[in-house]
Design a protein around this motif. Sequence first.
Motif, PDB file in Angstrom:
ATOM      1  N   TYR A 271       0.847  -1.186   0.000  1.00  0.00           N
ATOM      2  CA  TYR A 271       0.000   0.000   0.000  1.00  0.00           C
ATOM      3  C   TYR A 271       0.887   1.241   0.000  1.00  0.00           C
ATOM      4  CZ  TYR A 271      -4.630  -2.058   0.855  1.00  0.00           C
ATOM      5  OH  TYR A 271      -5.820  -2.728   0.739  1.00  0.00           O
ATOM      6  N   ALA A 272       0.387   2.296  -0.631  1.00  0.00           N
ATOM      7  CA  ALA A 272       1.080   3.582  -0.614  1.00  0.00           C
ATOM      8  C   ALA A 272       0.343   4.530   0.325  1.00  0.00           C
ATOM      9  CB  ALA A 272       1.148   4.178  -2.018  1.00  0.00           C
ATOM     10  N   ARG A 273       1.052   5.531   0.796  1.00  0.00           N
ATOM     11  CA  ARG A 273       0.466   6.549   1.675  1.00  0.00           C
ATOM     12  C   ARG A 273       0.967   7.911   1.222  1.00  0.00           C
ATOM     13  NH1 ARG A 273      -0.425   6.252   8.141  1.00  0.00           N
ATOM     14  NH2 ARG A 273      -1.738   4.582   7.348  1.00  0.00           N
ATOM     15  N   ARG A 274       0.026   8.829   1.022  1.00  0.00           N
ATOM     16  CA  ARG A 274       0.389  10.171   0.547  1.00  0.00           C
ATOM     17  C   ARG A 274       0.210  11.191   1.667  1.00  0.00           C
ATOM     18  NH1 ARG A 274      -2.730  10.738  -4.076  1.00  0.00           N
ATOM     19  NH2 ARG A 274      -4.285  12.097  -3.119  1.00  0.00           N
ATOM     20  N   TYR A 275       1.189  12.084   1.774  1.00  0.00           N
ATOM     21  CA  TYR A 275       1.198  13.113   2.811  1.00  0.00           C
ATOM     22  C   TYR A 275       1.116  14.491   2.149  1.00  0.00           C
ATOM     23  CZ  TYR A 275       3.447   9.106   5.115  1.00  0.00           C
ATOM     24  OH  TYR A 275       3.758   7.849   5.584  1.00  0.00           O
ATOM     25  N   HIS A 276       0.169  15.304   2.610  1.00  0.00           N
ATOM     26  CA  HIS A 276       0.009  16.666   2.096  1.00  0.00           C
ATOM     27  C   HIS A 276       0.350  17.677   3.186  1.00  0.00           C
ATOM     28  CE1 HIS A 276      -2.207  15.816  -1.724  1.00  0.00           C
ATOM     29  NE2 HIS A 276      -2.574  14.724  -1.075  1.00  0.00           N
ATOM     30  N   TRP A 277       1.116  18.694   2.811  1.00  0.00           N
ATOM     31  CA  TRP A 277       1.463  19.803   3.707  1.00  0.00           C
ATOM     32  C   TRP A 277       1.137  21.121   3.010  1.00  0.00           C
ATOM     33  CZ3 TRP A 277       5.179  19.503   8.088  1.00  0.00           C
ATOM     34  CH2 TRP A 277       5.557  18.185   8.410  1.00  0.00           C
ATOM     35  N   LEU A 278       0.708  22.111   3.790  1.00  0.00           N
ATOM     36  CA  LEU A 278       0.477  23.460   3.270  1.00  0.00           C
ATOM     37  C   LEU A 278       1.006  24.454   4.289  1.00  0.00           C
ATOM     38  CD1 LEU A 278      -0.789  25.310   1.097  1.00  0.00           C
ATOM     39  CD2 LEU A 278      -2.910  25.246   2.435  1.00  0.00           C
ATOM     40  N   SER A 279       1.883  25.346   3.850  1.00  0.00           N
ATOM     41  CA  SER A 279       2.589  26.227   4.789  1.00  0.00           C
ATOM     42  C   SER A 279       1.646  27.072   5.633  1.00  0.00           C
ATOM     43  CB  SER A 279       3.556  27.139   4.028  1.00  0.00           C
ATOM     44  OG  SER A 279       2.875  27.939   3.077  1.00  0.00           O
ATOM     45  N   GLU A 280       0.557  27.560   5.050  1.00  0.00           N
ATOM     46  CA  GLU A 280      -0.326  28.439   5.810  1.00  0.00           C
ATOM     47  C   GLU A 280      -1.024  27.710   6.956  1.00  0.00           C
ATOM     48  OE1 GLU A 280      -4.523  28.400   3.298  1.00  0.00           O
ATOM     49  OE2 GLU A 280      -3.006  29.888   2.776  1.00  0.00           O
ATOM     50  N   GLY A 281      -1.000  26.380   6.929  1.00  0.00           N
ATOM     51  CA  GLY A 281      -1.605  25.608   8.006  1.00  0.00           C
ATOM     52  C   GLY A 281      -0.597  25.039   8.986  1.00  0.00           C
ATOM     53  N   VAL A 282       0.695  25.291   8.743  1.00  0.00           N
ATOM     54  CA  VAL A 282       1.742  24.744   9.612  1.00  0.00           C
ATOM     55  C   VAL A 282       2.133  25.786  10.653  1.00  0.00           C
ATOM     56  CG1 VAL A 282       4.082  23.804   9.722  1.00  0.00           C
ATOM     57  CG2 VAL A 282       2.611  23.247   7.777  1.00  0.00           C
ATOM     58  N   LYS A 283       1.642  25.616  11.861  1.00  0.00           N
ATOM     59  CA  LYS A 283       2.019  26.495  12.967  1.00  0.00           C
ATOM     60  C   LYS A 283       3.248  25.957  13.689  1.00  0.00           C
ATOM     61  CE  LYS A 283      -1.738  28.635  11.905  1.00  0.00           C
ATOM     62  NZ  LYS A 283      -1.642  29.768  10.964  1.00  0.00           N
ATOM     63  N   ASP A 284       3.417  24.641  13.617  1.00  0.00           N
ATOM     64  CA  ASP A 284       4.525  23.963  14.284  1.00  0.00           C
ATOM     65  C   ASP A 284       4.838  22.724  13.453  1.00  0.00           C
ATOM     66  OD1 ASP A 284       6.120  22.311  15.901  1.00  0.00           O
ATOM     67  OD2 ASP A 284       5.181  23.005  17.751  1.00  0.00           O
ATOM     68  N   PHE A 285       6.080  22.588  13.008  1.00  0.00           N
ATOM     69  CA  PHE A 285       6.445  21.443  12.178  1.00  0.00           C
ATOM     70  C   PHE A 285       6.231  20.113  12.894  1.00  0.00           C
ATOM     71  CE2 PHE A 285       8.829  24.533   9.612  1.00  0.00           C
ATOM     72  CZ  PHE A 285       8.547  24.067   8.335  1.00  0.00           C
ATOM     73  N   CYS A 286       6.195  20.147  14.211  1.00  0.00           N
ATOM     74  CA  CYS A 286       6.133  18.900  14.970  1.00  0.00           C
ATOM     75  C   CYS A 286       4.844  18.732  15.768  1.00  0.00           C
ATOM     76  CB  CYS A 286       7.347  18.794  15.894  1.00  0.00           C
ATOM     77  SG  CYS A 286       8.903  18.619  14.996  1.00  0.00           S
ATOM     78  N   CYS A 287       3.809  19.505  15.431  1.00  0.00           N
ATOM     79  CA  CYS A 287       2.521  19.334  16.101  1.00  0.00           C
ATOM     80  C   CYS A 287       1.398  19.491  15.085  1.00  0.00           C
ATOM     81  CB  CYS A 287       2.358  20.336  17.240  1.00  0.00           C
ATOM     82  SG  CYS A 287       0.840  20.086  18.201  1.00  0.00           S
ATOM     83  N   GLU A 288       0.809  18.381  14.695  1.00  0.00           N
ATOM     84  CA  GLU A 288      -0.303  18.342  13.742  1.00  0.00           C
ATOM     85  C   GLU A 288      -0.019  19.192  12.498  1.00  0.00           C
ATOM     86  OE1 GLU A 288      -2.579  16.261  14.272  1.00  0.00           O
ATOM     87  OE2 GLU A 288      -2.627  15.921  16.441  1.00  0.00           O
ATOM     88  N   PRO A 289       1.071  18.917  11.788  1.00  0.00           N
ATOM     89  CA  PRO A 289       1.452  19.794  10.672  1.00  0.00           C
ATOM     90  C   PRO A 289       0.786  19.476   9.337  1.00  0.00           C
ATOM     91  CG  PRO A 289       3.114  18.111  10.968  1.00  0.00           C
ATOM     92  CD  PRO A 289       2.075  17.873  12.039  1.00  0.00           C
ATOM     93  N   HIS A 290       0.181  18.303   9.193  1.00  0.00           N
ATOM     94  CA  HIS A 290      -0.323  17.886   7.887  1.00  0.00           C
ATOM     95  C   HIS A 290      -1.669  18.518   7.551  1.00  0.00           C
ATOM     96  CE1 HIS A 290       2.308  14.552   9.266  1.00  0.00           C
ATOM     97  NE2 HIS A 290       2.696  14.548   7.999  1.00  0.00           N
ATOM     98  N   SER A 291      -1.861  18.793   6.273  1.00  0.00           N
ATOM     99  CA  SER A 291      -3.194  19.171   5.818  1.00  0.00           C
ATOM    100  C   SER A 291      -4.008  17.921   5.518  1.00  0.00           C
ATOM    101  CB  SER A 291      -3.116  20.069   4.579  1.00  0.00           C
ATOM    102  OG  SER A 291      -2.412  19.438   3.524  1.00  0.00           O
ATOM    103  N   ALA A 292      -3.334  16.810   5.198  1.00  0.00           N
ATOM    104  CA  ALA A 292      -4.027  15.537   4.972  1.00  0.00           C
ATOM    105  C   ALA A 292      -3.016  14.407   4.855  1.00  0.00           C
ATOM    106  CB  ALA A 292      -4.875  15.595   3.703  1.00  0.00           C
ATOM    107  N   ILE A 293      -3.460  13.207   5.246  1.00  0.00           N
ATOM    108  CA  ILE A 293      -2.698  11.978   5.010  1.00  0.00           C
ATOM    109  C   ILE A 293      -3.677  10.967   4.433  1.00  0.00           C
ATOM    110  CG2 ILE A 293      -1.344  10.111   6.024  1.00  0.00           C
ATOM    111  CD1 ILE A 293      -0.467  12.002   8.210  1.00  0.00           C
ATOM    112  N   CYS A 294      -3.326  10.386   3.286  1.00  0.00           N
ATOM    113  CA  CYS A 294      -4.242   9.504   2.564  1.00  0.00           C
ATOM    114  C   CYS A 294      -3.690   8.088   2.492  1.00  0.00           C
ATOM    115  CB  CYS A 294      -4.460  10.004   1.137  1.00  0.00           C
ATOM    116  SG  CYS A 294      -4.756  11.765   1.006  1.00  0.00           S
ATOM    117  N   CYS A 295      -4.528   7.118   2.845  1.00  0.00           N
ATOM    118  CA  CYS A 295      -4.133   5.717   2.745  1.00  0.00           C
ATOM    119  C   CYS A 295      -5.371   4.844   2.915  1.00  0.00           C
ATOM    120  CB  CYS A 295      -3.100   5.371   3.815  1.00  0.00           C
ATOM    121  SG  CYS A 295      -2.370   3.726   3.623  1.00  0.00           S
TER     122      CYS A 295
END
Length: 304
Positions: free
Chosen positions: A151-175
């Motif tokens: 299985y593959a897993r895709r990770y999405h990030w968006l800078s305007e939603g990243v307040k902390d790189f190490c606390c809930e930084p993803h906009s979405a994770i798909c799998c």
Amino acid sequence: WLFERMTALAREITRVLVVEFSPEEVLRRLSDPFWFQAFGCLLGFDWHSSGLTTTVCGALKEGLRGLEKETGIFVAGGKGRTSRNTPQEIEGHCNRIAVEPAPLIYASRMAAKVDSSALQDNYQLYHHTFVFIPQGEWCVIQQGMNSATRYARRYHWLSEGVKDFCCEPHSAICCDARGQVLNMVAQESQGARDSVAALARAEPARVIAEANRIAELDLPQRHHITAADLNTQRLHKVLLRTYEQGPQTFEGVLGTPGVGPKTIRALSLMAELIYGEQPSFQDPARFSFAHGGKDGHPYPVDRE
């Protein structure tokens, strides 16, 4: 022939989006898992294939090549070895438009480090695409593969939603599959993150002494990280480096050269047993696909 058409279509769709909306809106849409998947389907790729991610990003990169100044959108990275060139590609783009590359390179590096070390879900990253605009906004689309399940897993990030790189930084994770993971970037892992940072700043000999004691413990089966994860010889080398740098936060620990998945697993186990700060083991993947492609995988299309 298909990729050439995908490239041309990706280019024109992006140009329309920039004219009708803005480059920032393109970043937002690429970070939306539903829009990204629909974009791939529109370009002509199979709905269910993990290759959609790499092909769409590749088509976008090729389609915008030479049009970066017109569209205000710059694409770096890609699949496999190409992903390792991301910092150099970011720097090259930035030099041509007189933008400081360091913050963008750092964002690219931390996104990859988080999804390979801080979030340990058994998906090995093999694709990393970094899209940015001159104003400093960016998005990341990266993907990992589980060699056991395929299985593959895709990770999405968006800078305007990243307040902390190490606390809930993803906009979405798909799998389409979920499991038990070590999730050091969950909100509920804050105590564990603080404790890991404290251990990384501590005198290495003291930390290794505690690690040796833990290695002798008979831990219950509920522990998803075991004493076998404590390689004290290797851990000591890494701790010497973190002790010299004295990181004040978990992000600082994660950004230290040499700190990888094994170090994070070892320190998170010690943080739990010494400080009582348990990390999260909840899988953060929230998105999956409702149906598959023409071949009926992973789910058949409902034709009724």
